[in-house]
Design a protein around this motif. Structure first.
Motif, PDB file in Angstrom:
ATOM      1  N   THR A 154      47.494  66.636  67.154  1.00 31.27           N
ATOM      2  CA  THR A 154      47.940  65.866  66.000  1.00 31.27           C
ATOM      3  C   THR A 154      48.397  64.487  66.473  1.00 31.27           C
ATOM      4  N   GLY A 155      47.887  63.439  65.827  1.00 29.61           N
ATOM      5  CA  GLY A 155      48.289  62.080  66.195  1.00 29.61           C
ATOM      6  C   GLY A 155      47.170  61.100  65.938  1.00 29.61           C
ATOM      7  N   SER A 156      47.241  59.943  66.586  1.00 32.15           N
ATOM      8  CA  SER A 156      46.203  58.930  66.387  1.00 32.15           C
ATOM      9  C   SER A 156      46.015  58.109  67.640  1.00 32.15           C
ATOM     10  N   LYS A 157      44.816  57.549  67.769  1.00 37.08           N
ATOM     11  CA  LYS A 157      44.465  56.651  68.866  1.00 37.08           C
ATOM     12  C   LYS A 157      43.850  55.388  68.260  1.00 37.08           C
ATOM     13  N   ASP A 217      44.067  65.468  62.903  1.00 39.34           N
ATOM     14  CA  ASP A 217      44.902  66.243  61.989  1.00 39.34           C
ATOM     15  C   ASP A 217      44.753  67.731  62.298  1.00 39.34           C
ATOM     16  N   GLU A 218      45.629  68.227  63.188  1.00 39.19           N
ATOM     17  CA  GLU A 218      45.621  69.634  63.602  1.00 39.19           C
ATOM     18  C   GLU A 218      44.225  70.083  64.046  1.00 39.19           C
ATOM     19  N   VAL A 219      43.664  69.283  64.949  1.00 33.43           N
ATOM     20  CA  VAL A 219      42.345  69.589  65.499  1.00 33.43           C
ATOM     21  C   VAL A 219      42.497  70.677  66.563  1.00 33.43           C
ATOM     22  N   ARG A 220      41.741  71.738  66.438  1.00 36.47           N
ATOM     23  CA  ARG A 220      41.852  72.868  67.350  1.00 36.47           C
ATOM     24  C   ARG A 220      40.786  72.765  68.439  1.00 36.47           C
ATOM     25  N   VAL A 221      41.276  72.634  69.669  1.00 34.96           N
ATOM     26  CA  VAL A 221      40.414  72.440  70.827  1.00 34.96           C
ATOM     27  C   VAL A 221      40.608  73.604  71.797  1.00 34.96           C
ATOM     28  N   PRO A 222      39.547  74.239  72.273  1.00 37.86           N
ATOM     29  CA  PRO A 222      39.720  75.362  73.203  1.00 37.86           C
ATOM     30  C   PRO A 222      40.352  74.911  74.512  1.00 37.86           C
TER      31      PRO A 222
END
Length: 378
Positions: A154-157, A217-222
């Motif tokens: 969660t956040g921004s670049k 936005d709550e990106v799910r990464v293995p």
């Protein structure tokens, strides 16, 4: 170090020069924000791979040729001499994502990603800078929370170059908010097409969307996407920056030398070289370009001996961006209105405003040089 004395290198250079004469695209790279930009860059890299010219110093098991960095530099020199297209949207993939994976990635990560990079299949972007964490990168706030066998991001670049065209990104996130700011960070491979990734291109002063702002936005990464290990991301990021400021972008530095020579030829052909002021400025630029070539050879020599890049790479980067500024200003002064017709100077004039800022401002770079190279107090 002299690159032209070995018979093997002379043969290698001639082979490279001949191939480029026969294969450099005749059409100019598209100047649009559509998919044809990616298609053009991918086709050029695919052609190099099929011709045996991709990843010259990368290991054969990942699709490279397994040669030395010296041959890689010869290839770069011939690329810029032939006015071949640059890396384009594959700059991050070849310049530091690939080199980072080579030294810090798992065997599974290398086996999957490196061949795809070399074949021109998967461009990468870099998710490091944030609105409040640019030169002070360790202040980043984008969070990665472990949830089972996944990280939830969660956040921004911001200033994420070419994100709109990229399949993957090298992402630096904070996984331990209680640790000191240089600790508790994690470097991971981000699939840019995952749900929750929102890419918003930013149109630059030259009218082209070089960079993007990216929201997670709550990106799910293995967790298998983590490079090295959780909370050791700052160390991995230093490997990335060493590649970026070291041999990873030698081709762009060598290109500056060719550009200086082109300006000298133009000034000679138009009679401008008889103007002492113009001749002096061109002489200064040519001397700086020669110094930059020596620095490039020094980096190659250091790497050949197996030594890790040190803080001196920051000095080389600082010198490079100052030469970029000097050269584009000189070109515009010499060419005048003619610069509007002589590609690429007008675009470079606009783009190079960012050179002393991107990748760490030149003032931050000078602080690093003072403290870590010259031993000055903070």
């Amino acid at each position: 170090m002299e690159l032209d004395t070995s018979p093997h290198l002379k043969d290698f250079r001639e082979e490279a020069r001949t191939w480029l004469e026969e294969n450099v695209p005749g059409e100019r790279r598209p100047e649009s924000d559509g998919p044809e930009v990616r298609e053009y860059d991918a086709e050029w890299h695919r052609r190099q791979y099929e011709g045996g010219w991709a990843g010259i110093d990368w290991e054969p098991e990942y699709g490279g040729r397994g040669l030395s960095l010296i041959e890689q530099v010869v290839w770069y020199e011939e690329l810029v001499r032939a006015k071949a297209p640059g890396r384009g949207i594959f700059s991050v993939a070849f310049g530091h994502a690939g080199p980072t994976l080579i030294v810090r990635g798992s065997e599974q990560q290398k086996a999957f990603h490196l061949p795809k990079i070399l074949k021109g299949e998967t461009p990468w972007c870099q998710g490091f800078s944030e609105p409040d964490a640019g030169s002070d990168l360790a202040s980043l706030r984008t969070r990665g929370v472990v949830d089972g066998d996944e990280l939830v991001i969660t956040g921004s670049k911001i200033w994420t170059s070419y994100a709109q065209w990229c399949d993957y990104g090298e992402l630096l996130v904070r996984t331990d908010p209680d640790a000191s700011k240089h600790k508790g960070l994690t470097w991971l491979i981000m699939d840019m097409r995952l749900p929750g990734v929102d890419i918003r291109p930013i149109t630059s002063i030259d009218g082209w969307p070089h960079n993007c702002e990216v929201f997670y936005d709550e990106v799910r990464v293995p967790l298998t996407s983590v490079v090295d290990r959780i909370d050791n991301g700052w160390s991995v990021a230093m490997s990335t920056l060493a590649a970026e400021r070291g041999p990873g972008f030698l081709d762009q530095r060598l290109e500056l030398i060719v550009m200086v020579d082109e300006l000298i030829d133009h000034a000679r052909g138009t009679g401008l070289l008889r103007d002492d002021a113009v001749a002096d400025r061109l002489a200064d630029a040519r001397a700086a370009a020669a110094a930059l070539r020596s620095m490039a050879y020094y980096q190659v020599s250091t790497a050949k001996k197996g030594e890790s890049p040190g803080a001196e790479t920051t000095a080389i980067r600082a010198f490079t961006v100052q030469l970029q500024e000097q050269l584009t200003r000189l070109a515009i002064d010499i060419l005048g209105a003619g610069a509007l017709e002589w590609h690429p100077w007008t675009r470079r004039w606009l783009v190079d405003f960012a050179a002393p800022i991107a990748g760490g401002t030149k003032d931050i770079l000078k602080n690093i040089i003072g403290e870590r190279v010259q031993g000055l107090p903070r």
